[in-house]
Scaffold this motif. Structure first.
Motif, PDB file in Angstrom:
ATOM      1  N   ALA B 101       0.815  -1.077  -0.141  1.00 19.09           N
ATOM      2  CA  ALA B 101       0.059   0.256  -0.110  1.00 19.09           C
ATOM      3  C   ALA B 101       0.806   1.329  -0.012  1.00 19.09           C
ATOM      4  O   ALA B 101       1.164   1.871   1.049  1.00 19.09           O
ATOM      5  CB  ALA B 101      -0.836   0.072   1.274  1.00 19.09           C
ATOM      6  N   GLN B 104       4.992   3.615   1.561  1.00 14.10           N
ATOM      7  CA  GLN B 104       5.059   3.811   3.239  1.00 14.10           C
ATOM      8  C   GLN B 104       4.677   2.593   3.646  1.00 14.10           C
ATOM      9  O   GLN B 104       5.381   2.161   4.778  1.00 14.10           O
ATOM     10  CB  GLN B 104       3.907   4.829   3.289  1.00 14.10           C
ATOM     11  CG  GLN B 104       3.763   5.189   4.928  1.00 14.10           C
ATOM     12  CD  GLN B 104       4.801   6.117   5.498  1.00 14.10           C
ATOM     13  OE1 GLN B 104       5.309   6.889   4.573  1.00 14.10           O
ATOM     14  NE2 GLN B 104       5.203   5.963   6.718  1.00 14.10           N
ATOM     15  N   GLN B 105       3.958   1.604   3.321  1.00 10.54           N
ATOM     16  CA  GLN B 105       3.739   0.359   3.798  1.00 10.54           C
ATOM     17  C   GLN B 105       4.872  -0.565   3.624  1.00 10.54           C
ATOM     18  O   GLN B 105       5.167  -1.442   4.530  1.00 10.54           O
ATOM     19  CB  GLN B 105       2.442  -0.223   3.041  1.00 10.54           C
ATOM     20  CG  GLN B 105       1.991  -1.564   3.986  1.00 10.54           C
ATOM     21  CD  GLN B 105       0.853  -2.294   3.407  1.00 10.54           C
ATOM     22  OE1 GLN B 105       0.816  -2.743   2.031  1.00 10.54           O
ATOM     23  NE2 GLN B 105       0.087  -2.783   4.425  1.00 10.54           N
ATOM     24  N   ASP B 108       7.004   0.287   6.467  1.00 10.70           N
ATOM     25  CA  ASP B 108       6.225  -0.097   7.814  1.00 10.70           C
ATOM     26  C   ASP B 108       6.466  -1.616   8.101  1.00 10.70           C
ATOM     27  O   ASP B 108       6.969  -2.030   9.109  1.00 10.70           O
ATOM     28  CB  ASP B 108       4.994   0.201   7.803  1.00 10.70           C
ATOM     29  CG  ASP B 108       4.282   0.098   8.945  1.00 10.70           C
ATOM     30  OD1 ASP B 108       4.819   0.595  10.167  1.00 10.70           O
ATOM     31  OD2 ASP B 108       3.243  -0.691   9.261  1.00 10.70           O
ATOM     32  N   LYS B 112       8.720  -3.434  10.667  1.00 10.23           N
ATOM     33  CA  LYS B 112       8.046  -4.727  11.641  1.00 10.23           C
ATOM     34  C   LYS B 112       8.728  -5.984  11.407  1.00 10.23           C
ATOM     35  O   LYS B 112       8.874  -6.777  12.620  1.00 10.23           O
ATOM     36  CB  LYS B 112       6.567  -4.685  10.944  1.00 10.23           C
ATOM     37  CG  LYS B 112       5.635  -5.193  12.118  1.00 10.23           C
ATOM     38  CD  LYS B 112       4.161  -5.079  11.312  1.00 10.23           C
ATOM     39  CE  LYS B 112       2.982  -5.313  12.379  1.00 10.23           C
ATOM     40  NZ  LYS B 112       1.727  -4.860  11.812  1.00 10.23           N
ATOM     41  N   LEU B 113       9.231  -6.081  10.392  1.00  7.84           N
ATOM     42  CA  LEU B 113       9.756  -7.579  10.002  1.00  7.84           C
ATOM     43  C   LEU B 113      11.373  -7.636  10.917  1.00  7.84           C
ATOM     44  O   LEU B 113      11.695  -8.941  11.369  1.00  7.84           O
ATOM     45  CB  LEU B 113      10.095  -7.835   8.717  1.00  7.84           C
ATOM     46  CG  LEU B 113      11.032  -8.982   8.314  1.00  7.84           C
ATOM     47  CD1 LEU B 113      10.205 -10.263   8.194  1.00  7.84           C
ATOM     48  CD2 LEU B 113      11.596  -8.794   6.976  1.00  7.84           C
ATOM     49  N   SER B 133       8.178   8.348  10.956  1.00 10.38           N
ATOM     50  CA  SER B 133       7.122   8.013  11.606  1.00 10.38           C
ATOM     51  C   SER B 133       6.687   6.453  11.755  1.00 10.38           C
ATOM     52  O   SER B 133       6.249   5.681  12.674  1.00 10.38           O
ATOM     53  CB  SER B 133       5.917   8.683  11.017  1.00 10.38           C
ATOM     54  OG  SER B 133       5.414   8.015   9.758  1.00 10.38           O
ATOM     55  N   SER B 134       7.095   5.672  10.573  1.00  9.33           N
ATOM     56  CA  SER B 134       6.916   4.115  10.791  1.00  9.33           C
ATOM     57  C   SER B 134       8.012   3.625  11.853  1.00  9.33           C
ATOM     58  O   SER B 134       7.612   2.763  12.552  1.00  9.33           O
ATOM     59  CB  SER B 134       7.210   3.702   9.291  1.00  9.33           C
ATOM     60  OG  SER B 134       6.347   3.921   8.261  1.00  9.33           O
ATOM     61  N   ARG B 246      -1.953   4.340  -4.165  1.00  9.92           N
ATOM     62  CA  ARG B 246      -1.094   3.723  -2.915  1.00  9.92           C
ATOM     63  C   ARG B 246      -0.687   2.371  -3.303  1.00  9.92           C
ATOM     64  O   ARG B 246      -0.913   1.291  -2.559  1.00  9.92           O
ATOM     65  CB  ARG B 246      -2.441   3.558  -1.813  1.00  9.92           C
ATOM     66  CG  ARG B 246      -3.162   4.973  -1.308  1.00  9.92           C
ATOM     67  CD  ARG B 246      -2.319   5.835  -0.934  1.00  9.92           C
ATOM     68  NE  ARG B 246      -1.281   5.871  -0.070  1.00  9.92           N
ATOM     69  CZ  ARG B 246       0.038   6.097  -0.262  1.00  9.92           C
ATOM     70  NH1 ARG B 246       0.269   6.518  -1.260  1.00  9.92           N
ATOM     71  NH2 ARG B 246       0.919   5.835   0.778  1.00  9.92           N
ATOM     72  N   LEU B 263       3.055 -10.605   7.446  1.00 10.60           N
ATOM     73  CA  LEU B 263       2.864  -9.201   8.169  1.00 10.60           C
ATOM     74  C   LEU B 263       1.746  -8.428   7.518  1.00 10.60           C
ATOM     75  O   LEU B 263       1.194  -7.754   8.165  1.00 10.60           O
ATOM     76  CB  LEU B 263       4.209  -8.292   8.181  1.00 10.60           C
ATOM     77  CG  LEU B 263       5.279  -9.157   8.997  1.00 10.60           C
ATOM     78  CD1 LEU B 263       6.308  -7.908   9.020  1.00 10.60           C
ATOM     79  CD2 LEU B 263       5.061  -9.789  10.258  1.00 10.60           C
ATOM     80  N   GLU B 265      -0.677  -9.731   5.546  1.00 11.85           N
ATOM     81  CA  GLU B 265      -2.147 -10.298   5.558  1.00 11.85           C
ATOM     82  C   GLU B 265      -2.646  -9.762   7.137  1.00 11.85           C
ATOM     83  O   GLU B 265      -3.879  -9.368   7.047  1.00 11.85           O
ATOM     84  CB  GLU B 265      -1.703 -11.707   5.812  1.00 11.85           C
ATOM     85  CG  GLU B 265      -2.998 -12.853   5.493  1.00 11.85           C
ATOM     86  CD  GLU B 265      -1.995 -14.117   5.398  1.00 11.85           C
ATOM     87  OE1 GLU B 265      -2.088 -14.829   4.122  1.00 11.85           O
ATOM     88  OE2 GLU B 265      -1.592 -14.516   6.424  1.00 11.85           O
ATOM     89  N   ALA B 267      -1.906  -7.126   8.575  1.00 14.36           N
ATOM     90  CA  ALA B 267      -1.990  -5.371   8.791  1.00 14.36           C
ATOM     91  C   ALA B 267      -3.344  -5.079   7.835  1.00 14.36           C
ATOM     92  O   ALA B 267      -4.055  -4.388   8.182  1.00 14.36           O
ATOM     93  CB  ALA B 267      -0.830  -4.921   7.899  1.00 14.36           C
ATOM     94  N   ASP B 268      -3.550  -5.575   6.625  1.00 16.61           N
ATOM     95  CA  ASP B 268      -4.634  -5.272   5.764  1.00 16.61           C
ATOM     96  C   ASP B 268      -5.027  -6.152   4.587  1.00 16.61           C
ATOM     97  O   ASP B 268      -5.903  -5.758   3.541  1.00 16.61           O
ATOM     98  CB  ASP B 268      -4.447  -4.083   5.166  1.00 16.61           C
ATOM     99  CG  ASP B 268      -3.325  -3.961   4.244  1.00 16.61           C
ATOM    100  OD1 ASP B 268      -2.648  -4.879   4.011  1.00 16.61           O
ATOM    101  OD2 ASP B 268      -3.031  -2.893   3.896  1.00 16.61           O
TER     102      ASP B 268
END
Lengths: 407, 407
Positions: B101, B104-105, B108, B112-113, B133-134, B246, B263, B265, B267-268
């Motif tokens: 997305a 940016q995603q 993120d 996270k990984l 910010s992420s 996006r 991750l 999956e 998340a969205d």
């Protein structure tokens, strides 16, 4: 790349909770009862295509530009009105509504907002598998509360709250539970809010199926009973419009949304404007409730076909919930049957059907004699045929077992 | 709702790193140099509208259904080819490409990984504010490495690696840096990969502006020099097509993508199929590189206008980078000027212009005499006018200061 560089939340050798949920079958006569997907033939395809065109026409090239973290105010206003009219959530306006990338992102962001590693999180047993996959990432301490025919066991919840003072969040699918099929009673909704006030936790009320009630009267949302801004109401357009919109929405206290915006910004900046604008155009020019009535009519027939087939085909000792709405019934078989093994060893290869085994819907993956069966994605004939095959397999397994017992 | 229930990663009283970055001005003659937005008049509006219609026509109602976590293979194949041809990334196929997305995603999910609380993360100083910010959400220990005119100071990086053995990830914007405007030299790209191998860390190469080179020859990506699967190459359609898609994409080792899918999956669920299909249709029926040529032509003129205006208007003691591509120049003013205070006290209210002050681009928010200035979102006349106003303000501030010094 070495796996040692991954964060603790990533467990390279553990499959995704969603992995294998939807096995592909290469049989001409395959019938799958696994889906959480809405029926495609009921999508308002032409109207949505027009809504995209209307969105582009309304803003021109600017449609495609970055917009804002909050998205179109007109859409959020419509949803605030809907929350009041359909969910009995009083006193909310556009600024109580947040748009997300599907309901899934709502769950993820709320978990991210609330949960430090080890914090207590209560989930129903069983619960929505996609929520577990989000929650896992924040490494909570899970507490399971049994799902009963009128919703979660709130007495067990209170015992759990008394025993563990680290609980910050309770997650519930109160309407037409996924996967359980049951609906939480009004008494339990009230009690849940009282417990939240007494034991100081938040409630995530996840309601993707709420609008799809086939019999009985709609109940007030849990959010309706909220007295201390402790309930976050989460909904989605995936089941009542189309999944590919990836558009969810929540009703939450403004102070919560303010923080959630920071998390969403960090995650993916904003909801795509073209999507939010298209849905806004769709709602302006179409009657969503009339569309939902059409879904209810179609799905009601499928639900009845499922009830008839279950009554006819299932052997004694097999039980199924009778959902008043939603997509799923939950079937419980004798506990000597492991539904995961049965699926891969017998049901899929021999009967050419598939369900989702219960293991996937439990935080600790330790429940083995249940199955989630979808009834909205199939025709009444497929339902009758598929349940006939499943009943045959179960009868055979149960007679094998009783032979063994007799020996 | 009590703030005590929020997780540690949420700091209710700290504004978002992106807050106030784009101040609204209610002046008829306002000119804003803050944007990271591409010019709307260059969007391929009709072609993209047609691509949405083509996507719907190709799959019918199924367009709107859930699809898969990986998205259309045809699109990922196109991007793998692009990675080879334009980024000099050899030996990759569709399964090395992951859709996200927006860029940016991608940032993120990689954070996270990789990052447990306290893990070491190297960022350039300055760096992309959205990445900070992420990253903030995973509570890393930040280490800053200075950005030089040929990219990050790799000697300082090695000193940092020697001093801290907890560093797992280095984040860099190597091409036409946001906000710095500079490009990392080939020598530094090679050295960075060598250091990754020696000190055992991963590199996130973030390249949203890479295709927008106005002068000089394209350099091989850092990923090109990767010998141990340590580089993740991240790109996006936001700057070369449209932000509202996006849609970002990365090239990564398959073992990394496998984990990232879990991750995403959580998340969205998945990239919206209608978006991925529309972009696939766009790429099938339009020449992306020809479109990019058009952007380069238009943005080159704006860049030249910016250079001319800076040379003409800025007083001695003010320096600006000369980017060979991208969207931004980075202006450094004498260190007695605080660019945040100047923006809110003088520049916006009196000169009716806006830039983004340097503070926002530093992990520790401790740099106060720089500003990011966009040149792609404005006409040459606006650039000339805006820089004239900014030069006037700076001259006044500097003469006030020299008067004080003289006293």
């Amino acid at each position: 790349m070495r796996e040692e560089l991954f964060a603790d939340r990533v467990q390279p050798d553990t499959p995704s909770r969603l992995e294998g949920l939807f096995p592909q079958m290469d049989f001409d006569d395959a019938i799958t009862f696994t889906a959480g997907s809405p029926a495609e033939d009921l999508f308002p395809k032409e109207a949505m295509q027009q809504a995209y065109l209307d969105a582009i026409a309304a803003e021109g090239a600017h449609t495609f530009q970055y917009h804002t973290i909050s998205g179109p105010e007109e859409l959020r206003s419509r949803l605030a009105v809907r929350a009041q009219q359909k969910m009995a959530i009083e006193g909310v306006d556009a600024d109580n509504v947040m748009l997300t990338a599907g309901g899934q992102q709502g769950i993820d962001l709320i978990a991210k907002l609330m949960l430090n590693k080890g914090d207590g999180l209560v989930v129903e047993a069983p619960t929505y598998v996609g929520a577990l996959s989000s929650f896992d990432m924040y490494e909570p301490t899970y507490y399971e509360v049994q799902l009963e025919s009128d919703g979660m066991d709130v007495d067990q919840l209170e015992e759990t709250l008394k025993a563990h003072n680290n609980i910050k969040l309770v997650y519930t699918v109160a309407d037409f539970h996924n996967p359980g099929g049951v609906t939480m009673s009004v008494e339990k909704r009230k009690r849940l809010v009282e417990l939240a006030n007494e034991y100081d936790f938040m409630i995530l009320e996840d309601t993707p199926y709420r609008d799809l009630r086939y019999v009985g009267e709609s109940l007030p949302s849990i959010k309706h009973f909220d007295t201390e801004d402790r309930v976050i109401f989460l909904s989605s357009f995936s089941k009542i419009l189309m999944p590919t919109l990836r558009l969810g929405w929540m009703v939450a206290p403004k102070a919560v949304i303010k923080q959630l915006y920071k998390l969403k910004e960090a995650a993916d900046l904003e909801v795509p404007n073209i999507t939010a604008s298209a849905v806004n155009q769709f709602l302006a020019k179409n009657d969503l409730d009339k569309h939902i009535e059409g879904l209810i009519k179609a799905y009601s027939g499928k639900r009845q076909a499922m009830f008839d087939a279950l009554a006819k085909e299932m052997p004694e000792g097999v039980e199924a919930t009778c959902p008043e709405g939603g997509f799923f019934t939950w079937v419980t078989v004798p506990d000597f049957i492991n539904t995961t093994d049965l699926l891969y060893d017998v049901v899929t290869p021999k009967a050419h059907i598939a369900y989702v085994p219960s293991k996937n819907f439990y935080a600790f993956k330790d429940h083995t004699n249940g199955m989630r069966i979808n009834f909205t994605g199939l025709t009444p004939d497929q339902i009758a045929d598929g349940m006939h095959r499943l009943g045959g397999v179960l009868k055979e397994e149960m007679s094998k077992a009783s032979l063994k017992t007799a020996q």
